[in-house]
Design an enzyme around this catalytic site. Structure first.
Site, PDB file in Angstrom:
ATOM      1  N   SER A 564       0.848  -1.192   0.000  1.00  0.00           N
ATOM      2  CA  SER A 564       0.000   0.000   0.000  1.00  0.00           C
ATOM      3  C   SER A 564       0.885   1.244   0.000  1.00  0.00           C
ATOM      4  O   SER A 564       1.666   1.441  -0.924  1.00  0.00           O
ATOM      5  CB  SER A 564      -0.949  -0.042   1.200  1.00  0.00           C
ATOM      6  OG  SER A 564      -1.971   0.917   1.070  1.00  0.00           O
ATOM      7  N   ASP A 649      -9.650  -3.751  -5.550  1.00  0.00           N
ATOM      8  CA  ASP A 649      -9.060  -2.942  -4.482  1.00  0.00           C
ATOM      9  C   ASP A 649      -9.696  -1.553  -4.448  1.00  0.00           C
ATOM     10  O   ASP A 649      -9.750  -0.854  -5.465  1.00  0.00           O
ATOM     11  CB  ASP A 649      -7.547  -2.808  -4.714  1.00  0.00           C
ATOM     12  CG  ASP A 649      -6.806  -2.362  -3.479  1.00  0.00           C
ATOM     13  OD1 ASP A 649      -7.373  -1.596  -2.689  1.00  0.00           O
ATOM     14  OD2 ASP A 649      -5.656  -2.795  -3.303  1.00  0.00           O
ATOM     15  N   HIS A 684      -8.050  -4.890  -1.442  1.00  0.00           N
ATOM     16  CA  HIS A 684      -6.838  -4.362  -0.818  1.00  0.00           C
ATOM     17  C   HIS A 684      -6.232  -5.320   0.196  1.00  0.00           C
ATOM     18  O   HIS A 684      -5.021  -5.411   0.333  1.00  0.00           O
ATOM     19  CB  HIS A 684      -7.161  -3.027  -0.132  1.00  0.00           C
ATOM     20  CG  HIS A 684      -5.960  -2.222   0.217  1.00  0.00           C
ATOM     21  ND1 HIS A 684      -5.142  -1.647  -0.722  1.00  0.00           N
ATOM     22  CD2 HIS A 684      -5.421  -1.887   1.417  1.00  0.00           C
ATOM     23  CE1 HIS A 684      -4.171  -0.984  -0.122  1.00  0.00           C
ATOM     24  NE2 HIS A 684      -4.313  -1.119   1.182  1.00  0.00           N
TER      25      HIS A 684
END
Length: 712
Positions: A564, A649, A684
């Site tokens: 991330s 995501d 995600h």
């Protein structure tokens, strides 16, 4: 939204052909990677024009996009085919350390003991409760294994039981975009009411009348949590009343009940500013009153006890936060009274309130501390700890009227444990320690330490290390360096049973506590965001140089990993100093900073302005452009790289890593590996299920171990 996908590798092998068979370090047949088409798009801002050849990849419903992602998956699968058996063995090895038939430490709430358990061979938890005593018959609330049947992804969260114990609201996500729908279950009859409240955070809270439920909805496009609604039991959800709309796009909102059960609280927060509204939980049809109006730069959170609120805040330049007190009828910040003063060298992270005690969670010199104080000031003390590579903090403490504090503790060499501590007698008991099965783990076989690297500006940056006692520290050992460094999130030195699969094969594992996190207090965060963001990247590189110079590893055996915003870190690092690393793992990486932060229709963008800057301001645009990984790819050699993403995501859109890999393929001058691995079902957080996620870890570890020649 769920999209129907044809997950066939037909397209992949249409685009891939066998070019030649060579003897390579990876002992694999040489394949030609897919090459994404260039469709130049000019993006102009502040008179500056960027040409984005791969902008077209941002349409997940375009079959050509899906074909390209499938082709990349096919290439990855073909190039790593020789590791498949090892991945499977690694998965079984890591899984074998986990106790499959396991349960949580029960906690008591409103007359019931609540328990989460797992059963052998099953992926998902079973939530149950027992009335009165732990000897009572269990009542199954939710069996997620049954509920998950027919879903590629499944997540249940936000179980909220009504005060009379007869109803439970819960949130479900079956797409992995963190868009939950809420339903209500009658715990007396077992019936799940058919009404669904769509597009929520999954969390909700009951008023004290057992009929009124408050919850948070998301903007369907940006996924920002922006509206608080009130649902009355027995009425259609379309008639739910909008209670609050957070119209500032840089804020998100949420709702909860105080531990005292006296107030329903609506919170609104941005990176730099907070605001709360309160309503007595006994009067759900009343009007929420603003606790203290938002003031840019003023952050605070509130807890209730007796006739007062306790306010954790940075008011009056309390950078590391302090605790203040306000009467229930005088909550404006002008009326707050100091309760615990600000300290320059101690970050005050949280306060836990009980009937006779309060517990402070602090961080000093990077280390967690917990201070217990009686309300009558007759006693105060810190819990004793002797280590520099540990994590400690309060865990589930929902019971207000108790002298027992529950906290968790683990070190890089010691498994996770939950401890119950009697705050009066000071006696403690370990309620549960994570079991590491397989018969091979012995904490005495591992060593951990904390070292300090000197950054290029003279700042000392801490690094937490763990390794097997037999691992040589002579520069020949492989080392995996992990980093994050954003949002003030601290990556503490925690224990991991899966990590043992690297340590037992000679790897050193390092966590670089770079600026942008809060490991060394709030100033550590402030010095790694906005116009000082590059400190995060250079800190990581300087930590790598320190580890090499001090013979923990060498460039031929150093690997870096982040996900991330930590993936942004990876992208920046390979642009700054690619020669330091033999391999990079970038999970769901945020790498196209300018494009994403310039598009306020992308989920979460506007709320990120105080973290990265607003590119509509030329100063921030220029600074972000100077480090954005996608925009700074140039013709040079890059390390071996494994990049992963999820099609659904909602945090980092899949097209960012897809575009980045496409551009790297075009520019890089080396023959090193470059893989893009897209999970066509997940978002995600990756795959759902406790064991499915381990398969992704097995992929990452196999990538590293293959590069080290450690795969049989």
């Amino acid at each position: 939204m769920r999209f129907h996908l044809i997950q066939s590798y037909f397209f992949a092998f249409c685009l891939i052909f066998v070019a030649s068979c060579k003897n390579t370090d990876q002992n694999t047949m040489k394949h030609t990677p897919p090459i994404a088409k260039k469709k130049p798009k000019e993006l102009e801002k502040h008179g500056h024009v960027r040409t984005d050849d791969y902008y077209w990849l941002n349409d997940r419903e375009d079959q050509e996009v899906l074909d390209y992602l499938t082709a990349e998956n096919g290439y990855y699968q073909a190039m790593t085919a020789h590791t498949k058996d090892f991945q499977a063995a690694l998965y079984e090895e890591m899984k074998s350390r986990i106790k499959e038939d396991d349960s949580s430490v029960p906690y008591k709430l409103n007359g019931f003991w609540y328990i989460t358990k797992y059963e052998t061979g099953k992926e998902y938890p079973i939530y149950s409760r027992k009335k009165g005593t732990l000897e009572a018959e269990p009542e199954i609330l939710f069996d997620c294994n049954k509920m998950a049947e027919g879903h590629e992804f499944f997540n249940l969260r936000g179980i909220s039981v009504s005060p009379d114990n007869t109803l439970a609201a819960f949130g479900l996500d079956t797409v992995s975009r963190r868009q939950y729908y809420i339903q209500i279950k009658n715990l007396e009859t077992g019936e799940i009411y058919p009404d669904k409240i769509e597009n929520t955070t999954g969390s909700s809270v009951w008023a004290n009348d057992n009929k009124t439920l408050f919850y948070t909805k998301k903007d369907p496009v940006t996924l920002r949590s922006d509206k608080i609604y009130k649902h009355r039991l027995g009425t259609p959800t379309e008639e739910d009343e909008l209670i609050f709309h957070e119209d500032d796009e840089t804020f998100s909102t949420f709702v909860y009940k105080t531990k005292s059960k006296k107030y329903i609280v609506i919170g609104s927060v941005s990176t730099l500013t907070s605001e709360y509204q309160v309503l007595p939980a006994n009067t759900p049809d009343g009007k929420f009153e603003v606790f203290s109006p938002r003031k840019r730069g003023l952050e605070y959170s509130i807890s209730h006890y007796g006739d007062s609120f306790y306010v954790l805040t940075n008011k009056d330049d309390a950078t590391n936060f302090k605790l203040m007190k306000a009467k229930e009828d005088q909550t404006n910040h002008e009326n707050w009274q100091e309760f615990i003063s600000h300290r320059e060298d101690v970050l005050l992270e949280d306060v836990e309130i009980f009937k006779d005690h309060y517990v402070l969670s602090e961080r000093e010199n990077g280390l967690n501390k917990m201070k217990i104080v009686r309300w009558d000031d007759t006693d105060s003390y810190y819990l004793p700890i002797e280590s520099e590579t540990y994590v400690m903090g309060p865990t589930t403490n929902l019971d207000f009227d108790t002298d027992k504090l529950r906290y968790f503790y683990n070190a890089m060499t010691s498994p996770y444990s939950i401890v119950e501590f009697d705050m009066d007698t000071k006696e403690k008991s370990v309620l549960k320690e994570q079991e590491v099965l397989g018969g091979k783990f012995d904490k005495a076989n591992y060593r951990s330490e904390r070292v300090w690297a000197t950054a290029r500006d003279g700042v000392k940056v801490p690094i937490s290390l763990v390794y097997h006692k037999d691992t040589k520290l002579d520069g020949t050992s492989p080392l995996l360096q992990y980093g994050y460094g954003s949002y003030g999130a601290t990556i503490d030195p925690y224990f991991s049973s899966t990590r043992l699969s690297l340590l037992d094969r000679g790897f050193v594992y390092a966590i670089a506590h770079v600026r942008g996190g809060e490991y060394l207090g709030r100033p550590w965060y402030e010095d790694g965001k906005l116009l000082t963001k590059k400190n995060t990247f250079t800190d990581f590189v300087d930590c790598s140089k320190f580890l090499i110079e001090n013979n923990y590893t060498s460039p031929g055996h150093l690997y870096a990993m982040g996900g991330s915003a930590g993936g942004l870190l990876m992208g920046a690092v390979v642009n700054i100093a690619p020669e330091l690393y033999n391999g990079i793992i970038a999970a769901v990486p945020f790498v196209d900073v300018i494009t994403t932060m310039s598009d306020d229709s992308i989920p979460l963008t506007t709320g990120e302005y105080d973290e990265w800057g607003n590119p509509n301001d030329k100063e921030y645009y220029d600074y972000m452009l100077s480090y954005s990984p996608y925009d700074n790819v140039v013709q040079k050699a890059y390390p071996n790289m494994y990049v992963s993403t999820g099609l659904h995501d909602s945090q980092v859109q899949y097209w960012e890593p897809a575009k980045w890999v496409a551009k790297l393929r075009d520019y890089k001058t080396d023959d090193n590996l470059l893989f893009l691995d897209t999970n066509m079902d997940a978002g995600h957080g990756g795959a759902s299920g406790r064991f499915e996620a381990i398969k992704e870890t097995a992929k990452e570890f196999a990538f590293l171990l293959d590069l080290e020649g450690k795969i049989p």
